[in-house]
Design an enzyme around this catalytic site. Structure first.
Site, PDB file in Angstrom:
ATOM      1  N   LYS A 137      -7.343   1.381  -3.151  1.00 35.86           N
ATOM      2  CA  LYS A 137      -6.905   0.730  -1.907  1.00 35.86           C
ATOM      3  C   LYS A 137      -6.879   1.741  -0.748  1.00 35.86           C
ATOM      4  CE  LYS A 137      -4.840  -1.790   1.170  1.00 35.86           C
ATOM      5  NZ  LYS A 137      -5.586  -2.731   1.982  1.00 35.86           N
ATOM      6  N   LYS A 197       0.145   5.543   8.309  1.00 35.19           N
ATOM      7  CA  LYS A 197       0.696   5.727   6.956  1.00 35.19           C
ATOM      8  C   LYS A 197      -0.425   5.814   5.927  1.00 35.19           C
ATOM      9  CE  LYS A 197       1.454   2.044   4.877  1.00 35.19           C
ATOM     10  NZ  LYS A 197       1.195   1.073   3.842  1.00 35.19           N
ATOM     11  N   THR A 231       0.872  -1.178   0.000  1.00 37.01           N
ATOM     12  CA  THR A 231       0.000   0.000   0.000  1.00 37.01           C
ATOM     13  C   THR A 231       0.906   1.225   0.000  1.00 37.01           C
ATOM     14  OG1 THR A 231      -1.597  -1.254   1.292  1.00 37.01           O
ATOM     15  CG2 THR A 231      -1.939   1.124   1.147  1.00 37.01           C
TER      16      THR A 231
HETATM   17  P1  NAP Z   1       5.108  -6.011   7.903  1.00 42.35           P
HETATM   18  O1  NAP Z   1       4.728  -7.289   8.531  1.00 42.35           O
HETATM   19  O2  NAP Z   1       5.566  -4.874   8.753  1.00 42.35           O
HETATM   20  O3  NAP Z   1       6.254  -6.331   6.802  1.00 42.35           O
HETATM   21  C1  NAP Z   1       6.905  -5.278   6.142  1.00 42.35           C
HETATM   22  C2  NAP Z   1       7.936  -5.806   5.161  1.00 42.35           C
HETATM   23  O4  NAP Z   1       8.652  -4.688   4.598  1.00 42.35           O
HETATM   24  C3  NAP Z   1       8.999  -6.716   5.790  1.00 42.35           C
HETATM   25  O5  NAP Z   1       9.422  -7.642   4.821  1.00 42.35           O
HETATM   26  C4  NAP Z   1      10.105  -5.711   6.100  1.00 42.35           C
HETATM   27  O6  NAP Z   1      11.380  -6.301   6.201  1.00 42.35           O
HETATM   28  C5  NAP Z   1      10.049  -4.842   4.872  1.00 42.35           C
HETATM   29  N1  NAP Z   1      10.648  -3.522   5.073  1.00 42.35           N
HETATM   30  C6  NAP Z   1      10.224  -2.554   5.939  1.00 42.35           C
HETATM   31  N2  NAP Z   1      10.990  -1.460   5.819  1.00 42.35           N
HETATM   32  C7  NAP Z   1      11.933  -1.743   4.875  1.00 42.35           C
HETATM   33  C8  NAP Z   1      12.993  -1.010   4.286  1.00 42.35           C
HETATM   34  N3  NAP Z   1      13.247   0.269   4.664  1.00 42.35           N
HETATM   35  N4  NAP Z   1      13.751  -1.604   3.327  1.00 42.35           N
HETATM   36  C9  NAP Z   1      13.475  -2.888   2.932  1.00 42.35           C
HETATM   37  N5  NAP Z   1      12.481  -3.638   3.442  1.00 42.35           N
HETATM   38  C10 NAP Z   1      11.701  -3.061   4.406  1.00 42.35           C
HETATM   39  O7  NAP Z   1       3.917  -5.398   7.014  1.00 42.35           O
HETATM   40  P2  NAP Z   1       2.668  -6.173   6.370  1.00 42.35           P
HETATM   41  O8  NAP Z   1       1.568  -6.186   7.363  1.00 42.35           O
HETATM   42  O9  NAP Z   1       3.148  -7.431   5.745  1.00 42.35           O
HETATM   43  O10 NAP Z   1       2.261  -5.115   5.244  1.00 42.35           O
HETATM   44  C11 NAP Z   1       2.963  -5.035   4.014  1.00 42.35           C
HETATM   45  C12 NAP Z   1       2.226  -4.054   3.104  1.00 42.35           C
HETATM   46  O11 NAP Z   1       0.901  -4.573   2.878  1.00 42.35           O
HETATM   47  C13 NAP Z   1       2.041  -2.657   3.688  1.00 42.35           C
HETATM   48  O12 NAP Z   1       2.127  -1.699   2.649  1.00 42.35           O
HETATM   49  C14 NAP Z   1       0.640  -2.705   4.268  1.00 42.35           C
HETATM   50  O13 NAP Z   1       0.067  -1.404   4.332  1.00 42.35           O
HETATM   51  C15 NAP Z   1      -0.067  -3.607   3.276  1.00 42.35           C
HETATM   52  N6  NAP Z   1      -1.227  -4.364   3.769  1.00 42.35           N
HETATM   53  C16 NAP Z   1      -1.222  -4.909   5.011  1.00 42.35           C
HETATM   54  C17 NAP Z   1      -2.343  -5.614   5.466  1.00 42.35           C
HETATM   55  C18 NAP Z   1      -2.395  -6.200   6.855  1.00 42.35           C
HETATM   56  O14 NAP Z   1      -3.504  -6.467   7.357  1.00 42.35           O
HETATM   57  N7  NAP Z   1      -1.280  -6.456   7.496  1.00 42.35           N
HETATM   58  C19 NAP Z   1      -3.441  -5.791   4.625  1.00 42.35           C
HETATM   59  C20 NAP Z   1      -3.395  -5.267   3.329  1.00 42.35           C
HETATM   60  C21 NAP Z   1      -2.278  -4.548   2.915  1.00 42.35           C
HETATM   61  P3  NAP Z   1      11.899  -6.844   7.650  1.00 42.35           P
HETATM   62  O15 NAP Z   1      11.319  -8.207   7.804  1.00 42.35           O
HETATM   63  O16 NAP Z   1      13.372  -6.836   7.508  1.00 42.35           O
HETATM   64  O17 NAP Z   1      11.404  -5.868   8.694  1.00 42.35           O
END
Ligand code: NAP
Length: 291
Positions: free
Chosen positions: A170, A239, A94
């Site tokens: 989204k 965010k 997102t």
């Molecule tokens: P998350 O668990 O916090 O995972 C984030 C990912 O991004 C991890 O692989 C992290 O690596 C990586 N990352 C963060 N900062 C970085 C950087 N500066 N450089 C390189 N890699 C970096 O987040 P998530 O819940 O999976 O969400 C991922 C995306 O999907 C987001 O944009 C979120 O808004 C969207 N989303 C989330 C949901 C939900 O319910 N969770 C639903 C729909 C969409 P590390 O493992 O090294 O930290």
């Protein structure tokens, strides 16, 4: 299909596992290597660098925010520089409308395709291949990658040929979800202060006027005050509200509720709640009510 997958967080780990289960060859990269090791046990090939994920036809990214996507997409070892001409980048994070537009231009200049494919659904839906994929991009590129969307989701909606429109849809959806969370929190505080059981109250709502997944999922979390571990962290919620406000400002569209929500998230973060689920903003309505 040979896919590079970057970002094995709460969402990406389940999505990449489902691509493997559907028979695709996945080469995976994550900033913290331990998460790659876990996916390698399910059959993925570990990548040591972003460039290592760019040897196939398609790279999919599922990263936290704009900064994370910029880190892996641009620069001498990034996706734009490493993916061969004719390759496709599917961006499921997102991210902002502005970054989607920048990525579209950069990939076009490199002779590559860029598809925006953000998703609706929390980590449990990602693990169960039940996401809803909101896709936008050139029709030929969308056709090519549609089997990948089938592997991670239950339905794909194509918005338009302009990738950024999927990000806008989204962001608007997450803005709407955040308003549901806030209003549920206020309504629950009202009845709870009078001694009504919150879980029973949510049952009444979701069995009558509010029979929708958003009310059922968040009503349950709020009634049980179950905000840890976060399915979607409050930092990510802030965010998304910010990105919706940015897009709205660009289009000259007032979002008064968006401004209110931004302050709710800031208050939660200021009180140490950044890592809680984003539905924890409802604790503020409870606090204001003296609960
Ligand atoms: P998350 O668990 O916090 O995972 C984030 C990912 O991004 C991890 O692989 C992290 O690596 C990586 N990352 C963060 N900062 C970085 C950087 N500066 N450089 C390189 N890699 C970096 O987040 P998530 O819940 O999976 O969400 C991922 C995306 O999907 C987001 O944009 C979120 O808004 C969207 N989303 C989330 C949901 C939900 O319910 N969770 C639903 C729909 C969409 P590390 O493992 O090294 O930290």
């Amino acid at each position: 299909m040979h896919i590079g997958f970057i970002g094995l967080g709460n969402m990406g780990s389940g999505m990449a596992a489902n691509l493997l289960k559907a028979g695709h060859a996945v080469t995976a990269y994550n900033r913290s290597p331990a998460k790659v090791a876990a996916l390698a046990q399910q059959g993925a090939t570990p990548a040591r660098t972003v460039a290592d994920t760019c040897r196939g036809d398609v790279v999919q990214t599922m990263l936290a925010d704009d900064e994370a996507v910029e880190n892996v997409a641009f620069g001498p070892d990034g996706i734009v520089a490493s993916l061969p001409p004719g390759g496709t980048h599917i961006s499921s994070s997102t991210i902002s409308v502005a970054l989607a537009q920048r990525l579209t231009a950069a990939h076009a200049e490199a002779g590559q395709s860029y598809i925006a494919a953000p998703v609706f659904g929390r980590p449990d839906a990602a693990a169960a291949a039940k996401l809803f994929v909101i896709a936008a991009g050139a029709p030929a590129a969308l056709n090519l990658v549609s089997p990948l969307f089938d592997a991670i989701g239950q339905r794909t909606f194509v918005v338009s040929e302009q990738p950024y429109t999927a990000n806008l849809v989204k962001l608007s959806g997450n803005f709407l979800l955040a308003t549901v969370i806030e209003s549920l929190g206020e309504a629950i505080a009202l009845v709870e202060k009078a001694g009504v059981d919150p879980a029973g109250y949510v049952d009444i709502l979701t069995s009558t006027l509010f029979n929708a997944p958003a009310y059922a999922t968040y009503g349950d979390l709020i009634a049980r005050k179950s905000f840890e571990p976060a399915g979607f962290a409050a930092t990510l919620g802030l965010k998304d509200v910010r990105l919706a406000l940015q897009a709205a400002e660009e289009l000259t569209v007032p979002l008064p509720l968006g401004s209110l929500l931004r302050d709710r998230f800031l208050a939660l973060l200021a009180n140490g709640g950044g890592q809680l689920d984003w539905s924890a903003i409802t604790t503020l309505a409870g606090r204001d009510a003296g609960l």
